[in-house]
Design a protein around this motif. Structure first.
Motif, mmCIF file in Angstrom:
data_model
loop_
_atom_site.group_PDB
_atom_site.id
_atom_site.type_symbol
_atom_site.label_atom_id
_atom_site.label_comp_id
_atom_site.label_asym_id
_atom_site.label_seq_id
_atom_site.Cartn_x
_atom_site.Cartn_y
_atom_site.Cartn_z
ATOM 1 N N LYS A 4 0.799 -1.235 0.000
ATOM 2 C CA LYS A 4 0.000 0.000 0.000
ATOM 3 C C LYS A 4 0.834 1.288 0.000
ATOM 4 C CE LYS A 4 -4.712 0.627 1.622
ATOM 5 N NZ LYS A 4 -5.698 0.369 2.639
ATOM 6 N N GLY A 5 1.829 1.364 0.864
ATOM 7 C CA GLY A 5 2.603 2.601 0.989
ATOM 8 C C GLY A 5 3.543 2.881 -0.178
ATOM 9 N N GLY A 6 3.848 1.878 -0.997
ATOM 10 C CA GLY A 6 4.778 2.083 -2.100
ATOM 11 C C GLY A 6 6.108 1.387 -1.860
ATOM 12 N N ASN A 7 6.602 1.380 -0.604
ATOM 13 C CA ASN A 7 7.870 0.701 -0.305
ATOM 14 C C ASN A 7 7.678 -0.796 -0.202
ATOM 15 O OD1 ASN A 7 9.594 2.872 -0.170
ATOM 16 N ND2 ASN A 7 8.938 3.361 1.943
ATOM 17 N N VAL A 8 8.683 -1.542 -0.693
ATOM 18 C CA VAL A 8 8.598 -2.999 -0.556
ATOM 19 C C VAL A 8 9.154 -3.356 0.824
ATOM 20 C CG1 VAL A 8 9.017 -5.191 -1.712
ATOM 21 C CG2 VAL A 8 9.050 -3.098 -3.029
ATOM 22 N N ASP A 9 8.321 -3.160 1.829
ATOM 23 C CA ASP A 9 8.768 -3.339 3.201
ATOM 24 C C ASP A 9 8.121 -4.605 3.749
ATOM 25 O OD1 ASP A 9 9.656 -2.997 5.727
ATOM 26 O OD2 ASP A 9 8.195 -1.448 6.277
ATOM 27 N N LEU A 10 8.828 -5.719 3.633
ATOM 28 C CA LEU A 10 8.198 -7.008 3.922
ATOM 29 C C LEU A 10 8.961 -7.795 4.978
ATOM 30 C CD1 LEU A 10 7.513 -7.840 0.192
ATOM 31 C CD2 LEU A 10 5.748 -7.343 1.876
ATOM 32 N N ALA A 11 8.432 -8.941 5.329
ATOM 33 C CA ALA A 11 9.047 -9.768 6.386
ATOM 34 C C ALA A 11 10.222 -10.552 5.796
ATOM 35 C CB ALA A 11 7.996 -10.713 6.959
ATOM 36 N N TRP A 12 11.259 -9.828 5.370
ATOM 37 C CA TRP A 12 12.374 -10.444 4.625
ATOM 38 C C TRP A 12 13.030 -11.586 5.389
ATOM 39 C CZ3 TRP A 12 11.770 -9.283 -0.067
ATOM 40 C CH2 TRP A 12 11.345 -8.008 -0.462
ATOM 41 N N THR A 52 14.933 -4.667 -5.547
ATOM 42 C CA THR A 52 14.830 -4.613 -4.087
ATOM 43 C C THR A 52 14.566 -6.009 -3.532
ATOM 44 O OG1 THR A 52 13.727 -2.505 -4.420
ATOM 45 C CG2 THR A 52 13.651 -3.424 -2.193
ATOM 46 N N ILE A 53 13.649 -6.730 -4.163
ATOM 47 C CA ILE A 53 13.288 -8.065 -3.687
ATOM 48 C C ILE A 53 14.527 -8.968 -3.664
ATOM 49 C CG2 ILE A 53 12.021 -10.183 -4.313
ATOM 50 C CD1 ILE A 53 9.766 -8.290 -5.366
ATOM 51 N N ALA A 54 15.269 -8.994 -4.783
ATOM 52 C CA ALA A 54 16.442 -9.863 -4.873
ATOM 53 C C ALA A 54 17.488 -9.448 -3.838
ATOM 54 C CB ALA A 54 17.015 -9.807 -6.286
ATOM 55 N N ALA A 55 17.734 -8.143 -3.740
ATOM 56 C CA ALA A 55 18.772 -7.665 -2.813
ATOM 57 C C ALA A 55 18.408 -7.965 -1.364
ATOM 58 C CB ALA A 55 18.970 -6.164 -3.010
ATOM 59 N N GLN A 56 17.138 -7.720 -1.006
ATOM 60 C CA GLN A 56 16.712 -7.927 0.388
ATOM 61 C C GLN A 56 16.780 -9.399 0.780
ATOM 62 O OE1 GLN A 56 15.991 -5.872 2.824
ATOM 63 N NE2 GLN A 56 16.177 -3.975 1.674
ATOM 64 N N LEU A 57 16.384 -10.270 -0.137
ATOM 65 C CA LEU A 57 16.403 -11.704 0.186
ATOM 66 C C LEU A 57 17.838 -12.149 0.469
ATOM 67 C CD1 LEU A 57 13.755 -13.185 -2.298
ATOM 68 C CD2 LEU A 57 13.592 -13.038 0.193
ATOM 69 N N VAL A 58 18.785 -11.694 -0.350
ATOM 70 C CA VAL A 58 20.193 -12.082 -0.156
ATOM 71 C C VAL A 58 20.713 -11.447 1.144
ATOM 72 C CG1 VAL A 58 22.528 -11.926 -1.085
ATOM 73 C CG2 VAL A 58 20.601 -12.395 -2.626
ATOM 74 N N HIS A 71 19.153 -10.786 3.754
ATOM 75 C CA HIS A 71 18.633 -11.453 4.949
ATOM 76 C C HIS A 71 18.981 -12.935 4.998
ATOM 77 C CE1 HIS A 71 16.408 -7.680 5.204
ATOM 78 N NE2 HIS A 71 16.262 -7.965 6.490
ATOM 79 N N GLY A 72 19.844 -13.372 4.088
ATOM 80 C CA GLY A 72 20.422 -14.710 4.250
ATOM 81 C C GLY A 72 19.999 -15.760 3.241
ATOM 82 N N ARG A 73 19.157 -15.398 2.267
ATOM 83 C CA ARG A 73 18.809 -16.425 1.275
ATOM 84 C C ARG A 73 19.983 -16.521 0.288
ATOM 85 N NH1 ARG A 73 12.975 -18.809 0.080
ATOM 86 N NH2 ARG A 73 13.772 -20.662 -0.942
ATOM 87 N N ASP A 74 20.330 -17.762 -0.057
ATOM 88 C CA ASP A 74 21.488 -17.979 -0.914
ATOM 89 C C ASP A 74 21.332 -17.247 -2.255
ATOM 90 O OD1 ASP A 74 23.570 -20.783 -0.931
ATOM 91 O OD2 ASP A 74 23.558 -19.227 -2.505
ATOM 92 N N ALA A 75 22.398 -16.578 -2.688
ATOM 93 C CA ALA A 75 22.335 -15.818 -3.946
ATOM 94 C C ALA A 75 22.105 -16.730 -5.150
ATOM 95 C CB ALA A 75 23.608 -15.020 -4.137
ATOM 96 N N SER A 76 22.392 -18.028 -4.977
ATOM 97 C CA SER A 76 22.199 -18.950 -6.105
ATOM 98 C C SER A 76 20.767 -19.513 -6.150
ATOM 99 C CB SER A 76 23.194 -20.106 -6.002
ATOM 100 O OG SER A 76 22.873 -20.874 -4.857
#
Ligand code: SAH
Length: 454
Positions: free
Chosen positions: A358-366, A387-393, A395-400
């Motif tokens: 809603k607010g515009g920012n992708v502010d999620l439970a990464w 943003t999604i790809a960067a935030q996931l990495v 917060h610890g999700r493997d870049a691969s």
């Protein structure tokens, strides 16, 4: 007309079935559904037929057919592969003017079996006069999908209210007008859904007071028109006015009743070209004016579809509504791209997440999304992909971790771009994908190759 269609009341009447194999079994099954008492005569009676006819009303004789078997029968069916027996049965029955059917031998029949669409007490019969069983079957399939299952409830309801309606409205003309108005009212759908109490709210009103307007909130699926539900299709045939948004594909719209008014109320790329407020108002206004309004939304109306908000205003205005789920983009795109959303070994859960909150920012439970063994599906995420790809990495999700971005899923224009969290942004840029696009993140994406779709 080569054959006169009649619907035969066989309840408690005795029928002769000559033959004991698979075709005889099918005929016996039909006769049983109509409540007939069956006498079977055959040299061999197979076990399934015996099992079907265990009831004491039925008789089984294991011997050859004799002319006397015909006596006292209301209907005779010959289902043997012995041409001589078939001829004999037909001749004997014709001699006594007893209706006879010899399976697959129209020339020997005085009656033939139509194909049936059974919504008892409503029964539709289809015949090509024995000319083309394949065409008959095709027509039956067509009608099976178009004739609602609820028609059985509606017919039973109308039957149960018939006497009361007659007592209340004496003139047959007035009664017909009243029934027609009822059929155009929300009471019709309530009766179809077996909700007779709510149907009565409409049937019992004086004619002038019966309100006809209602809203169908229908999921149109992700694009391929063949992914519509039967119920969606039925409502699309019933609607007077259709309000649709930009996710509804042209091939889906083409299935709407031809003379219905179609109005686009979509939003493009997040810009609000038709404010939600005015869609809600419009629904209320049109339904209040007595129209059957179809609110057609892409995918499922309750998944990022604001279907809930539209219903709230209908409830506030006292407008009756019905909701039909649709195949959501995640299911449709994943299937058509060959990606199982869960997998026993690699992904035990799947989340549907909006990449455009809603607010515009992708502010999620990464932090939660970064756990392995889960699939994350981002709707409306193309703009926020980096943003999604960067935030996931971060917060610890493997870049691969594999990622699929699917554009125009389920449509002939579908495109799938595969990469991983490190390179997907670049790959998507190169591919110049068109909206709508869906993002799937998780190990399951690599199964596309296993399925030969990579
Ligand atoms: N109610 C819809 C979703 C509406 S939100 C549903 O259940 O599917 C809109 C988003 O859905 C789009 O931004 C896109 O992410 C996704 N979407 C819908 N149809 C799609 C399609 N055919 N291909 C790819 N993504 C699609």
């Amino acid at each position: 007309m080569d054959y006169l269609p009649l619907h035969f009341n066989l309840k408690g009447r005795r029928c002769l079935l000559v033959g004991g194999g698979e075709i005889a079994l099918r005929k016996a099954d039909l006769l049983l559904q109509a409540g007939a008492h069956i006498t079977v005569v055959a040299l061999v009676v197979e076990a399934p037929l015996r099992a079907l006819l265990q009831d004491a009303h039925h008789e089984i004789y294991v011997r050859s057919y004799a002319t006397a078997d015909i006596q006292g029968k209301s209907l005779v069916i010959s289902a043997t592969d012995n041409a001589q027996v078939n001829q004999q049965v037909a001749a004997d029955a014709n001699h006594l003017c007893i209706p006879v059917n010899v399976v697959d031998k129209p020339a020997l029949c005085s009656v033939i079996f139509p194909a049936i669409v059974d919504r008892s007490p409503v029964v539709l019969s289809i015949s090509t006069g024995g000319k083309s069983p394949v065409l008959t079957r095709m027509l039956r399939h067509l009608l099976e999908s178009l004739v609602p299952t609820g028609l059985a409830n509606l017919a039973t309801y109308m039957g149960s209210r018939r006497d009361a309606l007659k007592a209340r409205i004496e003139s047959p003309d007035d009664r017909r007008r009243h029934t027609e108005k009822f059929m155009a009212s929300p009471g019709y759908q309530f009766a179809m859904e077996n909700n007779y109490a709510r149907a009565d709210d409409y049937l019992n009103l004086p004619l002038a007071e019966v309100q006809t307007g209602e809203v169908f909130l229908v999921g149109a699926g992700p694009g391929d028109a063949d992914l519509l539900t039967l119920k969606a299709l039925q409502f699309m045939q019933l609607a007077d006015i259709v309000l649709y948004d930009n996710l509804v594909s042209e091939q889906v719209l083409a299935k709407v009743r031809r003379d219905a008014t179609k109005e686009y109320v979509g939003k493009i790329g997040g810009d609000t070209s038709t404010p939600q407020e005015s869609i809600n108002d419009k629904l209320v206004r049109l339904a209040s004016a007595g129209y059957r309004v179809l609110r057609l939304k892409g995918g499922d109306p309750f998944i990022f579809g604001r279907g809930g908000e539209e219903l709230e205003s209908l409830v506030a205005a006292g407008i009756p509504f019905h909701i039909v789920p649709g195949i959501t983009a995640a299911s449709g795109c994943a299937s058509y791209a060959g990606i199982p959303l869960t997998h026993r070994d690699y992904s035990q859960s799947v989340r549907f997440v909006t990449g455009h909150p809603k607010g515009g920012n992708v502010d999620l439970a990464w932090r939660e999304f970064a756990h392995k063994n889960q699939t994350i599906v981002f709707y409306m995420g193309l703009g926020g992909l980096a943003t999604i790809a960067a935030q996931l990495v971060l917060h610890g999700r493997d870049a691969s971790t594999p990622v699929a971005v699917i554009s125009n899923g389920t449509l002939p224009t579908q495109k799938v771009v595969i990469g991983n969290l490190a390179d997907i942004v670049e790959r998507v840029k190169t591919a110049q994908l068109q909206r709508p696009t869906l993002i799937i993140v998780g190990e399951v994406v690599s199964f596309r190759e296993t399925l030969g779709m990579g």
